[in-house]
Design a protein around this motif. Structure first.
Motif, short mmCIF file in Angstrom:
data_model
loop_
_atom_site.label_atom_id
_atom_site.label_comp_id
_atom_site.label_asym_id
_atom_site.label_seq_id
_atom_site.Cartn_x
_atom_site.Cartn_y
_atom_site.Cartn_z
N ASP A 3 43.17 62.22 45.28
CA ASP A 3 42.96 62.98 44.05
C ASP A 3 44.22 63.77 43.74
O ASP A 3 44.35 64.94 44.05
N SER A 300 44.34 57.11 24.24
CA SER A 300 43.17 57.95 24.49
C SER A 300 42.61 58.43 23.16
O SER A 300 43.28 59.11 22.40
N ASN A 326 36.80 60.68 25.58
CA ASN A 326 37.77 60.60 26.67
C ASN A 326 39.02 61.42 26.38
O ASN A 326 39.28 61.81 25.24
N VAL A 342 51.40 58.03 37.38
CA VAL A 342 50.00 57.63 37.31
C VAL A 342 49.52 57.82 35.87
O VAL A 342 49.62 58.92 35.32
N GLU A 344 46.19 57.56 33.43
CA GLU A 344 44.74 57.47 33.58
C GLU A 344 44.01 57.97 32.34
O GLU A 344 44.58 58.66 31.49
N ARG A 346 40.05 59.74 31.47
CA ARG A 346 38.81 60.31 32.02
C ARG A 346 37.79 60.51 30.90
O ARG A 346 38.15 60.74 29.75
N ARG A 352 37.10 59.55 36.21
CA ARG A 352 38.18 58.62 35.91
C ARG A 352 37.60 57.26 35.54
O ARG A 352 36.82 56.67 36.30
N LEU A 354 39.77 54.76 33.74
CA LEU A 354 40.90 53.83 33.77
C LEU A 354 42.03 54.48 34.55
O LEU A 354 42.27 55.68 34.40
N GLN A 355 42.74 53.70 35.35
CA GLN A 355 43.90 54.24 36.06
C GLN A 355 44.85 53.11 36.44
O GLN A 355 44.43 52.01 36.80
N HIS A 356 46.14 53.40 36.34
CA HIS A 356 47.16 52.46 36.80
C HIS A 356 48.39 53.26 37.19
O HIS A 356 48.74 54.26 36.54
N SER A 357 49.07 52.83 38.26
CA SER A 357 50.26 53.52 38.76
C SER A 357 51.47 52.61 38.69
O SER A 357 51.37 51.40 38.95
#
Length: 366
Positions: A3, A300, A326, A342, A344, A346, A352, A354-357
């Motif tokens: 986190d 978003s 969101n 990162v 993302e 929410r 969360r 969606l997330q991508h790094s």
């Protein structure tokens, strides 16, 4: 890093309030704000769009819980939709109460889109654009000396945050004030057929002389892409990468979309990430073809608004989208030799979705 928003990137309220001072008193040079107070690196940036002043806004609770160091408003910050400036001001006044908790604790920057510009899908033909501009500046407490308060042109601006080796540039183009008319389908039947699969009524414009930005803003944007920065967040009120969904987006002006890539290439502007709003759904897009390095667009929308008929998009990452309320986030781990970024989204409860790094080095010329 289970986190990141609670542990690695926690800077605390003191740094946040210092950022407020930095934004309000920063030295303005050539449209870029850089203040001594803003020398601390930003690691936690949140953003959002499409917030109706008459609707409940529980989403500020999870946003404030994450203690953003900067919040970027990407347009449709109110739903004004009027040619009566007293009515537009009244809607800003109502929204001010909804935004009060965030603005008291967090530095904010903002750009507009059509509904706070004044009219749905409007461009340069909106007759009250200059009056609307003054209301926008007053609401967002833009200093009287700000270069964004230019006569006869849009509200575009940019900001710099952090020391040289961790500098983030936030670029906010204006896609309304100078925008030429859109090209639309010609029959109601054609619109209904497109709507069945999520397409809107707009089509790509073929004439290269048609513009969203206007000549002066293009010159300014080219200058901004030459300002030294490690990460460049371009806050676009419309999606940049979406593959012609038929709604408002950069793909309606394909020659201008291409021009952005050409300027990135020309000036070897590294670290570019687009943040966008408008759609009433969230998604992450990535283009890897015909670009100098992978270009990302994190969308978003909206803080209160939703739209269930998500449009097709060939650049959508992993074909994932989210149609509920969101907000978006960008987090940077500057402690790594190759900083991790990162991206993302929410939901209204702070979960969360969606997330991508990525690594910062992936946004560079090889």
């Amino acid at each position: 890093m289970s986190d990141i928003t609670r542990r690695e990137f926690h800077l605390g309220a003191a740094a946040t309030m210092a950022g407020v001072t930095a934004l309000s008193t920063g030295l303005m040079t050539g449209g870029t704000a850089l203040a001594a107070e803003s020398q601390k690196p930003l690691s936690r940036i949140l953003f959002g769009s499409c917030c109706h002043q008459d609707k409940p806004q529980p989403i500020w609770d999870p946003i404030l819980k994450l203690e953003p160091e900067l919040f970027i408003f990407l347009g449709d910050n109110i739903y004004g939709d009027t040619r009566d400036m007293s009515e537009l001001k009244a809607k800003y006044d109502k929204q001010a109460k909804n935004f009060a908790r965030l603005r008291d604790k967090t530095p904010t920057v903002a750009i507009w889109d059509d509904h706070d510009f004044g009219e749905n899908d409007a461009g340069k033909d909106y007759p009250f654009r200059d009056q609307s501009k003054e209301l926008f500046f007053d609401f967002w407490k833009e200093p009287a000396s700000s270069p964004r308060r230019r006569d006869g042109d849009g509200i575009y601006g940019s900001y710099l945050f952090g020391p040289e080796e961790q500098r983030i540039q936030v670029i906010l183009p204006d896609l309304r004030y100078n925008r030429d008319s859109l090209r639309t389908v010609t029959t109601r039947e054609a619109y209904r057929e497109r709507d069945l699969v999520g397409f809107g009524p707009y089509l790509p414009i073929k004439e290269d002389e048609k513009t969203m930005l206007g000549a002066a803003q293009w010159a300014w944007l080219e200058e901004q892409l030459q300002v030294p920065a490690k990460i460049r967040l371009i806050g676009s009120s419309l999606q940049f990468l979406s593959s012609q969904p038929g709604w408002e987006c950069w793909s309606n002006f394909p020659h201008e979309r291409k021009r952005i890539f050409e300027l990135i290439e020309k000036h070897r502007a590294e670290g570019v990430i687009f943040l966008s709003g408008d759609t009433h759904w969230a998604e992450l897009s990535c283009q890897t073809d015909n670009v100098p390095y992978p270009v990302w667009d994190l969308t978003s929308s909206g803080l209160t608004e939703t739209w269930p008929n998500v449009s097709p998009n060939v650049y959508r990452w992993n074909d994932q989208s989210f149609a509920g309320q969101n907000f978006g986030g960008i987090y940077i781990d500057w402690e790594q030799d190759d900083p991790m970024i990162v991206m993302e989204v929410r939901d209204v409860s702070g979960n969360r979705v969606l997330q991508h790094s990525i690594l910062l080095s992936s946004l560079s010329f090889k």
